[in-house]
Write a protein that holds these residues in place. Structure first.
Motif, PDB file in Angstrom:
ATOM      1  N   PHE A 104       0.817  -1.212   0.000  1.00 17.36           N
ATOM      2  CA  PHE A 104       0.000   0.000   0.000  1.00 17.36           C
ATOM      3  C   PHE A 104       0.856   1.269   0.000  1.00 17.36           C
ATOM      4  O   PHE A 104       0.358   2.353  -0.294  1.00 17.36           O
ATOM      5  N   PHE A 105       2.124   1.133   0.374  1.00  9.77           N
ATOM      6  CA  PHE A 105       2.997   2.298   0.463  1.00  9.77           C
ATOM      7  C   PHE A 105       3.771   2.555  -0.826  1.00  9.77           C
ATOM      8  O   PHE A 105       4.340   3.630  -0.999  1.00  9.77           O
ATOM      9  N   ARG A 106       3.818   1.582  -1.723  1.00  7.70           N
ATOM     10  CA  ARG A 106       4.642   1.717  -2.931  1.00  7.70           C
ATOM     11  C   ARG A 106       4.152   2.872  -3.815  1.00  7.70           C
ATOM     12  O   ARG A 106       2.951   3.100  -3.938  1.00  7.70           O
ATOM     13  N   PRO A 107       5.059   3.583  -4.459  1.00  6.52           N
ATOM     14  CA  PRO A 107       4.645   4.610  -5.425  1.00  6.52           C
ATOM     15  C   PRO A 107       4.300   3.949  -6.770  1.00  6.52           C
ATOM     16  O   PRO A 107       4.580   2.773  -7.004  1.00  6.52           O
ATOM     17  N   GLY A 108       3.671   4.730  -7.638  1.00  9.89           N
ATOM     18  CA  GLY A 108       3.377   4.230  -8.971  1.00  9.89           C
ATOM     19  C   GLY A 108       1.885   4.200  -9.251  1.00  9.89           C
ATOM     20  O   GLY A 108       1.036   4.303  -8.349  1.00  9.89           O
ATOM     21  N   LEU A 109       1.559   4.027 -10.520  1.00  7.75           N
ATOM     22  CA  LEU A 109       0.167   4.070 -10.964  1.00  7.75           C
ATOM     23  C   LEU A 109      -0.628   2.862 -10.493  1.00  7.75           C
ATOM     24  O   LEU A 109      -1.747   3.006  -9.983  1.00  7.75           O
ATOM     25  N   LEU A 110      -0.059   1.671 -10.670  1.00  7.42           N
ATOM     26  CA  LEU A 110      -0.802   0.467 -10.307  1.00  7.42           C
ATOM     27  C   LEU A 110      -1.117   0.417  -8.801  1.00  7.42           C
ATOM     28  O   LEU A 110      -2.258   0.112  -8.415  1.00  7.42           O
ATOM     29  N   PRO A 111      -0.157   0.685  -7.899  1.00  2.00           N
ATOM     30  CA  PRO A 111      -0.508   0.740  -6.475  1.00  2.00           C
ATOM     31  C   PRO A 111      -1.565   1.802  -6.172  1.00  2.00           C
ATOM     32  O   PRO A 111      -2.426   1.590  -5.304  1.00  2.00           O
ATOM     33  N   ALA A 112      -1.524   2.927  -6.898  1.00  4.40           N
ATOM     34  CA  ALA A 112      -2.535   3.970  -6.677  1.00  4.40           C
ATOM     35  C   ALA A 112      -3.919   3.480  -7.076  1.00  4.40           C
ATOM     36  O   ALA A 112      -4.912   3.734  -6.374  1.00  4.40           O
ATOM     37  N   ILE A 113      -4.010   2.756  -8.207  1.00  2.00           N
ATOM     38  CA  ILE A 113      -5.306   2.207  -8.636  1.00  2.00           C
ATOM     39  C   ILE A 113      -5.812   1.184  -7.620  1.00  2.00           C
ATOM     40  O   ILE A 113      -7.001   1.153  -7.286  1.00  2.00           O
ATOM     41  N   GLU A 114      -4.907   0.359  -7.119  1.00  2.00           N
ATOM     42  CA  GLU A 114      -5.297  -0.641  -6.114  1.00  2.00           C
ATOM     43  C   GLU A 114      -5.845   0.021  -4.856  1.00  2.00           C
ATOM     44  O   GLU A 114      -6.853  -0.424  -4.292  1.00  2.00           O
ATOM     45  N   ARG A 115      -5.207   1.094  -4.427  1.00  3.31           N
ATOM     46  CA  ARG A 115      -5.691   1.793  -3.226  1.00  3.31           C
ATOM     47  C   ARG A 115      -7.073   2.383  -3.458  1.00  3.31           C
ATOM     48  O   ARG A 115      -7.928   2.360  -2.562  1.00  3.31           O
ATOM     49  N   VAL A 116      -7.333   2.903  -4.645  1.00  2.00           N
ATOM     50  CA  VAL A 116      -8.650   3.459  -4.954  1.00  2.00           C
ATOM     51  C   VAL A 116      -9.708   2.376  -4.932  1.00  2.00           C
ATOM     52  O   VAL A 116     -10.789   2.535  -4.355  1.00  2.00           O
ATOM     53  N   LEU A 117      -9.401   1.238  -5.570  1.00  2.00           N
ATOM     54  CA  LEU A 117     -10.370   0.144  -5.625  1.00  2.00           C
ATOM     55  C   LEU A 117     -10.675  -0.419  -4.238  1.00  2.00           C
ATOM     56  O   LEU A 117     -11.807  -0.819  -3.959  1.00  2.00           O
ATOM     57  N   LEU A 118      -9.673  -0.456  -3.385  1.00  5.58           N
ATOM     58  CA  LEU A 118      -9.859  -0.997  -2.033  1.00  5.58           C
ATOM     59  C   LEU A 118     -10.230   0.072  -1.019  1.00  5.58           C
ATOM     60  O   LEU A 118     -10.354  -0.230   0.178  1.00  5.58           O
ATOM     61  N   GLU A 119     -10.400   1.295  -1.489  1.00  5.77           N
ATOM     62  CA  GLU A 119     -10.758   2.427  -0.618  1.00  5.77           C
ATOM     63  C   GLU A 119      -9.738   2.597   0.503  1.00  5.77           C
ATOM     64  O   GLU A 119     -10.078   2.846   1.656  1.00  5.77           O
ATOM     65  N   GLU A 120      -8.483   2.455   0.157  1.00  2.00           N
ATOM     66  CA  GLU A 120      -7.383   2.653   1.099  1.00  2.00           C
ATOM     67  C   GLU A 120      -6.862   4.079   0.963  1.00  2.00           C
ATOM     68  O   GLU A 120      -6.579   4.546  -0.140  1.00  2.00           O
ATOM     69  N   GLU A 121      -6.726   4.748   2.093  1.00  2.00           N
ATOM     70  CA  GLU A 121      -6.202   6.112   2.094  1.00  2.00           C
ATOM     71  C   GLU A 121      -4.823   6.121   2.737  1.00  2.00           C
ATOM     72  O   GLU A 121      -4.650   5.626   3.864  1.00  2.00           O
TER      73      GLU A 121
END
Length: 397
Positions: A291-308
């Motif tokens: 959840f801490f990694r930078p990049g587009l794919l981790p950002a999309i994953e956080r959005v889908l999982l509603e992780e802030e």
């Protein structure tokens, strides 16, 4: 009391006395069912051959028997009868009927150290104990879910006075067990009950092919630490949980420049995170690097999982210090990634900045770090030590 003898009078009810006074000699009067079919004639013949007892004789016999029975009862009244309490019993936890009593025991034994999370857990145990659907599910899943659904209790006179929970975890194809909630009512301590419960939990974990057996104990509980050490547990980590309330006074912030986190910062941030949150405790509190990694794919994953997730960074030459906020459940957790030396000022500035940024968030912020590190910097940012836990692993040798 256990093992004592006392004098008790035995009383015979009127119904019992009557049955004793009138022994069953007349088969018909006793209510016995008469034989049928071919045996009826022989039965009648037998009755004719049997001497018949008149009403007067029966009454005289009753008086005689009554006097004899009274004498027997009077003699029995002074016979000492041993009244022993049932022996103490160490038995497996029965999730279907013990959960409410265990919740009361834990609340009573840990009243002085239970925080909001602990009280919430105790209340959930009480609520769950009355939820039949949950109990049926828990009974089947006790060995697979990381909840205190199995263990042992110590029962005396129908009361649960001791408990130990055995919680399973799985991580990277290894099976871990956490021994928790070791509790004995104060008036029953120093009898070896806690030792017996812990040993039972160890044997149960071994029977379930545990790869590692762990427990944690407060650093201010020397008696429990000595007990677990004598049973073969060894300290592997000592960590302090720091907290700050949202409405606590906010000290003035220094002049450090705080910026966002960039992708180029990630390798050093990851290294410092792993130093402060070692892998041997990932089975219990995993470091959420994905959840801490930078990049587009981790950002999309956080959005889908509603992780802030939010990151703040202070740079100092080629070095840096980072602080990450990630809310999880009812907590607002902070994760520090700072160098081993010369980082106190940077950590203090990051913590103060986080407090200002999150002032409208939930009730408190929490930070977990190795005990004894960066103490002055954390305290100067307004945090207080909530508790220090010693993590101990069982060493079979």
């Amino acid at each position: 009391k256990q093992g004592c003898h006392c004098e008790r009078a035995l009383f015979a009810s009127e119904a019992v006395s009557q049955s004793m006074v009138f022994p069953v000699q007349d088969e018909i009067a006793s209510g016995r069912e008469r034989p049928r079919n071919d045996s009826l004639n022989s039965y009648n013949c037998a009755l004719k051959r049997t001497p018949q007892v008149t009403s007067k004789a029966r009454a005289e016999k009753a008086v005689t028997n009554s006097k004899e029975n009274a004498a027997i009862i009077q003699a029995m009244a002074v016979i000492p009868i041993s009244i022993n309490n049932p022996p103490p019993q160490l038995r497996p936890l029965n999730i279907l009927r013990d959960l409410f009593a265990v919740a009361d025991l834990i609340e009573s034994c840990f009243a002085s150290t239970l925080d909001e999370d602990g009280r919430r857990s105790v209340q959930q145990m009480r609520t769950s104990s009355q939820d039949n659907a949950f109990l049926r599910w828990a009974y089947k899943m006790a060995d697979t879910v990381s909840l205190p659904l199995s263990g042992f209790v110590w029962e005396e006179n129908g009361e649960i006075i001791g408990n130990v929970s055995l919680i399973p975890y799985r991580h990277e194809r290894k099976r871990y067990f956490l021994i928790a909630n070791v509790a004995v009512r104060p008036e029953h301590r120093r009898r070896g009950i806690g030792r017996a419960l812990t040993l039972a939990a160890i044997q149960q974990a071994k029977a379930k092919n545990a790869d590692e057996i762990w427990l944690h104990v407060r650093a201010d509980n020397p008696g429990a630490i000595a007990l677990y050490t004598s049973l073969g547990f060894r300290e592997h980590a000592r960590r302090t949980c720091w907290r700050v309330e949202r409405n606590a006074p906010l000290p003035l912030q220094g002049n450090r420049i705080i910026s966002r986190r960039y992708s180029r910062d990630w390798p050093l941030q990851k290294e410092y995170l792993r130093r402060l949150y070692p892998p041997h405790l990932d089975w219990y509190q995993p470091l959420p690097l994905h959840f801490f990694r930078p990049g587009l794919l981790p950002a999309i994953e956080r959005v889908l999982l509603e992780e802030e997730v939010r990151h703040w960074v202070i740079r100092q030459g080629d070095d840096l210090a980072a602080l990450t906020w990630r809310p999880y459940g009812s907590r607002d957790n902070l994760w520090a990634a700072v160098p081993p030396t010369g980082a106190d000022d940077m950590l203090q500035a990051l913590l103060l900045h986080a407090r200002r940024e999150l002032i409208n968030q939930r009730i408190r912020l929490s930070l977990d770090l190795p005990a004894g590190q960066y103490v002055e910097a954390i305290q100067s940012a307004g945090f207080y030590p909530h508790r220090t836990l010693i993590w101990m692993r069982w060493d079979e040798t």
